[in-house]
Design an enzyme around this catalytic site. Structure first.
Site, PDB file in Angstrom:
ATOM      1  N   GLU A 108       5.019   5.325   5.105  1.00 35.24           N
ATOM      2  CA  GLU A 108       5.185   5.489   6.550  1.00 35.24           C
ATOM      3  C   GLU A 108       6.198   4.481   7.098  1.00 35.24           C
ATOM      4  O   GLU A 108       6.972   4.805   8.012  1.00 35.24           O
ATOM      5  CB  GLU A 108       3.838   5.334   7.268  1.00 35.24           C
ATOM      6  N   ILE A 147       0.854  -1.180   0.000  1.00 34.30           N
ATOM      7  CA  ILE A 147       0.000   0.000   0.000  1.00 34.30           C
ATOM      8  C   ILE A 147       0.892   1.233   0.000  1.00 34.30           C
ATOM      9  O   ILE A 147       1.923   1.261   0.683  1.00 34.30           O
ATOM     10  CB  ILE A 147      -0.945   0.007   1.217  1.00 34.30           C
ATOM     11  N   THR A 148       0.503   2.255  -0.735  1.00 36.39           N
ATOM     12  CA  THR A 148       1.380   3.417  -0.899  1.00 36.39           C
ATOM     13  C   THR A 148       1.666   4.120   0.427  1.00 36.39           C
ATOM     14  O   THR A 148       2.827   4.383   0.758  1.00 36.39           O
ATOM     15  CB  THR A 148       0.763   4.429  -1.883  1.00 36.39           C
ATOM     16  N   ASP A 149       0.610   4.434   1.189  1.00 37.59           N
ATOM     17  CA  ASP A 149       0.868   5.188   2.421  1.00 37.59           C
ATOM     18  C   ASP A 149       1.563   4.329   3.468  1.00 37.59           C
ATOM     19  O   ASP A 149       2.398   4.826   4.229  1.00 37.59           O
ATOM     20  CB  ASP A 149      -0.404   5.838   2.976  1.00 37.59           C
ATOM     21  N   CYS A 150       1.260   3.042   3.508  1.00 35.15           N
ATOM     22  CA  CYS A 150       1.933   2.158   4.461  1.00 35.15           C
ATOM     23  C   CYS A 150       3.405   1.992   4.102  1.00 35.15           C
ATOM     24  O   CYS A 150       4.278   1.993   4.979  1.00 35.15           O
ATOM     25  CB  CYS A 150       1.243   0.800   4.497  1.00 35.15           C
TER      26      CYS A 150
END
Length: 751
Positions: free
Chosen positions: A485, A479-482
Site C-alpha cells: 500500500e 509488512i507485505t500489505d503495508c
C-alpha cells in the site's frame, strides 16, 4: 478551587497531543491554577489535588451501552481548536445523487484534513483489546515505575467504563466476560489503588470466584499473575528458553513461529527461565487471598496448569500440545543449569537485538511490557535500556473520551495514511486539497524503512530496507500489505506532477520493496503478513493460548495477497524492472485468491470485520490479476459469485452491516444496524467489478451520505478490526477513509 463546576472541556484541555515523524503521544499539563500547589506526585494528596482528580475522573465518564467504541472525541476536539472548523458546503435534498456525492467528498475531505498531523499522517484510537493495559501496569508495578496520577485516574476510568453488567470484562470492548479479561482488569485496578470497599470491585471479585478463581485463567493470564507473584511458576506449562537452542530443522522451533507469537514467547521464556517475580508486598499478599476459591498455599499448582474457564476457550488445546507439554514439564524438573544459562544468553541477546532495532518500540504492546520487565531485571532499573523502554510507554498510551488505554500497536499511521492517499486520488480531489496531498506524500516518503537490522539472520529476521511498516519508521518491522500500500500510494502520487514533493520516491527506492515482495510469495502463491512461512501449518496444534487462532506460524492471507498483487501491478504498469517475475507472481497470486474463495462466493477477512472486508480484498486482487469484471457483461465466475454474495447481504436501507462475530464464528453474522464501513467495502468491491446493478449501488451510496454529519465527519459505529479470529480492535480512521473512498469511486466512475 471548585472543579465540580468546570466543563469537561476544561479537563480535556489538560491533555496535549503531539505527533513528530509519526510518533504520537499524549502528555498531561497541569492547569495554571494548580501549578503552585502540585509540584510533585505527593502533592496530589492535597485537598486541591484530590478534588481535581475526582473531577477529572467524572469528565471521562462514558456509557458503553450506547456504543462501547469511543469516537476519538478528544483528538477531534484538540484538532478543532488548532485547525478551526472545516469549510462546509451546504447540500440540499433537491440535488442529484452525483451532486450530493461531490459535496460529501468536499466536506468529508475538508473535515479529514483538519485531523491530519503536520508530518502528514493521521493519528487515532487503535484500542479495543482490554488485556493490553494490564500488562503495562503490571510492568510498572514490578519495576517500581508508577504512572503519574492523572494517567492512573484515566486508566482506571477506562477500565470501569468497560465493565460488563455481570461484573466482568471481556477480551475486548465488545466481548463477553472472560476469566482472562476480568482477572487482568481486577489486578490492574488493585495496583492502581482500588479495593473491595468499592462495590464494583466486589462485583468483579464475585465474578472471578463464581467462575472458579484465577487458576482458571488461560496461559497468558497465568504468566502475568506469575510475574506479579500472585500465582506460582510451577502452575505454568514450562516456557523453556532452551527451545531457542533447538536445531533449526525442528518444525516447532520458536524461530519459526509467527513473529508476534515469537516476540512474546521470547521475553516470556526469559521470565520463566529466571522465575522473575515481584516482591511479596502487602498488595501481593492480599491478591493471593482475593483471587482464589481456596487457600493459596493449598492450591494444586500442577493441576492448575490444565484449568481454564469455559468462557475463555475459543481455540481448545489439542492432545498433541498436552503430550508435548508433558515432556517439557518433565524436562523442567531435571533441566541442565549449564544449558539453561547458554539458552538464556541467547534470549538476552535476542531481546536486546529487538529493542535496539525497533528503537525500544518493539513489535507490539505485549512484548513492549514484558521486554520492559526483562530490561529492568537483566540490565537494572538505572540502565539506559530500561530508561529507553520507559520513554516508549507513552507511544502506546491513547486518551479518548472513555479514558486511557493501551493501543494494539504504536499506531496505524502508515496504513491509514496510505488508504487516505488512495481515496483522495481516486476521488480526483487532490487539486482541491493540495496541502493534504503534499503532506500524504511526505509521510509515505519519510516512513519508508531506511535500514536493515545488524545480524538479522542470527535472530530470525529478514531484510527491511526499502519496505514500509504499519506505523512508523522507528518501529521498523516490514509488512507485505503495508509495503504494497505504501508503494502503490507513492506510485500514484508520482504520476501527479502537480503534487509538490520534497523528495522523490524514485525507481531505485522502489526496487528493494519489489524485490522483497517477490521474495515473500509462498509456495501456495499467497503472501503472509511479516515473513514467509517458515513452519508447516500443522504446528497450530501446539497453540496453547486458548484465546486466539492462527498464532503459531505465518499464514497466507487474502488481504496481504491482494494488496501485494495490487502493489506489484501498479509498479509494473510504469516500470520494466523484473516485469516477467512480477507477471508470474500476479498469476500465482490470482490462483491463490481463487483457492481461498468460499463456496458462497465470499472471502473470510482475517484483519477486519469480516466477509465484506475479505470479499473486497479478494475481488480487488482477482480483478487486478486479470480476472474479468462486468465490463462486457461476461464476468469471471469467481467475480460473479462474489458480487452475488455481497448483493445477497444488502439490507433494505441500502446498507451492509456485519458483526465482529462473523470473524469468531466463521459465518456471516448480521450487525443489529447498518454500518458505513461495511457498506463502503461492499460498494468498493461491486464498483471495482463494474457491476451493472446501479440501483443497489446508489442505495448504498445514499445510505453512507445519510450518515455523514454536518461537520463532514462520520459517526463511530461498531468495531471494525480483528486479529487472530477472536479479538476485536478499533480503527477510528476507517469511518472517514472508506466511506469517502466509496463515494469517490461512485462519483468518479459510476455517476
Amino acid at each position: 478551587m471548585n472543579f465540580d463546576q468546570k466543563d469537561p472541556a476544561y479537563f480535556w484541555d489538560t491533555w496535549k497531543f503531539s505527533s513528530k515523524n509519526g510518533q504520537q503521544y499524549w502528555q498531561f499539563e497541569i492547569p495554571e491554577e494548580l501549578k503552585p500547589i502540585i509540584q510533585s506526585d505527593s502533592d496530589w494528596e492535597k485537598p486541591e489535588g484530590v478534588a481535581f482528580l475526582k473531577a477529572l475522573d467524572r469528565a471521562f465518564l462514558f456509557d458503553k451501552k450506547i456504543n462501547p467504541n469511543s469516537a476519538d472525541r478528544l483528538l477531534r476536539y484538540a484538532h478543532r481548536k488548532q485547525a478551526g472548523e472545516p469549510s462546509i458546503i451546504p447540500s440540499d435534498d433537491s440535488f442529484s445523487l452525483k451532486e450530493k456525492a461531490r459535496i460529501a467528498l468536499l466536506n468529508g475531505f475538508s473535515f479529514y484534513e483538519t485531523l491530519q498531523e503536520p508530518d502528514g499522517n493521521w493519528s487515532g484510537d487503535y484500542g479495543g483489546p482490554l488485556f493490553l493495559i494490564p500488562g503495562l501496569v503490571i510492568a510498572s508495578y514490578i519495576t517500581g515505575s508508577p504512572f503519574e496520577k492523572p494517567m492512573q485516574v484515566l486508566m482506571k476510568r477506562n477500565i470501569w467504563n468497560h465493565q460488563n453488567e455481570d461484573g466482568g470484562w471481556g477480551l475486548h470492548i465488545e466481548g463477553h466476560s472472560t476469566m482472562f479479561g476480568t482477572v487482568m482488569q481486577y489486578v490492574t485496578l488493585r495496583i492502581l489503588g482500588e479495593n473491595l470497599s468499592n462495590p464494583d470491585m466486589k462485583r468483579a471479585q464475585d465474578w472471578i470466584l463464581s467462575h472458579g478463581g484465577a487458576t482458571k485463567a488461560p496461559q497468558w493470564g497465568k504468566f502475568y499473575l506469575s510475574v506479579l507473584n500472585v500465582y506460582e511458576w510451577k502452575g505454568n506449562d514450562a516456557l523453556l528458553p532452551e527451545m531457542w537452542k533447538f536445531p533449526k530443522w525442528v518444525p516447532f522451533h520458536p524461530g519459526k513461529y509467527w513473529c508476534h507469537n515469537r516476540m512474546i514467547f521470547l521475553p516470556m521464556s526469559y521470565c520463566f527461565g529466571k522465575k522473575v517475580k515481584a516482591e511479596l508486598t502487602p498488595l501481593v499478599k492480599e491478591l493471593r487471598k482475593e483471587l482464589y476459591t481456596s487457600d493459596y498455599d493449598s492450591i494444586n499448582w500442577k493441576k492448575a496448569r490444565r484449568e481454564a474457564c469455559q468462557t475463555d476457550i475459543y481455540h481448545p488445546v489439542s492432545k498433541w500440545y498436552l503430550r508435548l507439554s508433558t515432556i517439557i514439564n518433565g524436562y523442567e524438573r531435571i533441566h541442565s543449569k549449564r544449558f539453561r544459562k547458554k539458552a538464556l544468553n541467547y534470549v538476552e541477546d535476542y531481546i536486546d537485538f529487538e529493542d535496539t532495532y525497533t528503537r525500544y518500540i518493539n513489535i507490539g504492546p505485549v512484548n513492549q511490557a514484558i521486554n520492559s520487565i526483562y530490561a529492568w531485571h537483566h540490565h537494572g532499573k538505572d540502565s539506559e535500556q530500561f530508561k529507553n523502554h520507559l520513554k516508549r510507554w507513552k507511544d502506546y498510551l491513547w486518551i479518548a473520551e472513555d479514558g486511557a488505554k493501551m493501543a494494539g500497536y504504536n499506531g496505524s499511521q502508515l496504513w491509514d495514511t496510505a488508504f487516505a492517499g488512495q481515496a483522495l486520488i481516486e476521488a480526483d480531489m487532490e487539486n482541491h486539497f493540495p496541502v493534504m496531498a503534499e503532506k500524504i506524500y511526505r509521510y509515505i516518503d519519510s516512513s519508508q524503512i531506511e535500514r536493515n537490522a545488524k545480524e538479522y539472520d542470527k535472530f530470525w529476521g529478514d531484510v527491511t530496507l526499502g519496505c514500509w511498516p504499519f506505523s512508523t519508521i522507528d518501529h521498523g518491522w516490514a509488512i507485505t500489505d503495508c509495503t504494497s500500500e505504501g508503494m502503490k500510494t507513492a506510485i500514484l502520487y508520482n504520476r501527479k506532477e502537480h503534487i509538490q514533493k520534497q523528495h522523490h520516491i524514485d525507481l531505485e527506492r522502489l526496487k528493494p520493496a519489489v524485490d522483497w515482495l517477490l521474495s515473500m510469495q509462498n509456495k501456495d502463491g499467497g503472501w503472509a503478513s511479516y515473513e514467509k512461512q517458515r513452519a508447516p501449518k500443522w504446528i497450530e496444534v501446539l497453540n496453547p493460548a486458548l484465546l486466539f487462532e492462527n498464532i503459531m506460524t505465518e499464514a497466507t492471507y487474502t488481504e496481504c495477497s491482494s494488496a501485494s498483487i495490487q502493489g506489484l501491478n501498479e509498479f509494473t504498469k510504469h516500470h520494466d524492472y523484473r516485469k516477467e517475475d512480477i507477471q508470474r507472481a500476479l498469476d500465482r497470486g490470482g490462483r491463490f485468491l481463487k483457492s481461498k474463495q468460499d463456496p458462497d462466493g465470499s472471502w473470510y477477512g482475517c484483519w477486519a470485520v469480516c466477509y465484506t472486508y475479505g470479499t473486497w480484498f479478494g475481488m480487488e486482487g482477482l480483478l487486478t490479476a486479470g480476472y474479468k469484471g462486468y465490463e462486457d457483461g461476461t464476468p469471471a465466475p469467481e467475480i460473479q459469485k462474489a458480487c452475488e454474495f455481497l448483493l445477497s447481504k444488502q439490507r433494505a436501507d441500502g446498507s451492509w452491516g456485519e458483526s465482529f462475530e462473523s470473524c469468531v464464528q466463521h459465518r456471516y453474522v448480521e450487525h443489529e444496524d447498518g454500518q458505513i464501513v461495511n457498506t463502503a467495502w461492499a460498494l468498493l468491491a461491486l464498483m471495482k467489478a463494474k457491476h451493472p446493478d446501479r440501483t443497489a449501488i446508489e442505495k448504498g451510496i445514499a445510505f453512507i451520505l445519510s450518515r455523514q454529519e454536518a461537520s463532514g465527519d462520520f459517526p463511530q459505529e461498531g468495531v471494525s478490526g480483528i486479529f487472530n479470529g477472536n479479538c476485536a480492535i478499533t480503527y477510528t480512521a476507517y469511518r472517514n477513509v472508506f466511506p469517502l473512498w466509496a463515494i469517490g469511486r461512485y462519483y468518479r466512475w459510476y455517476s
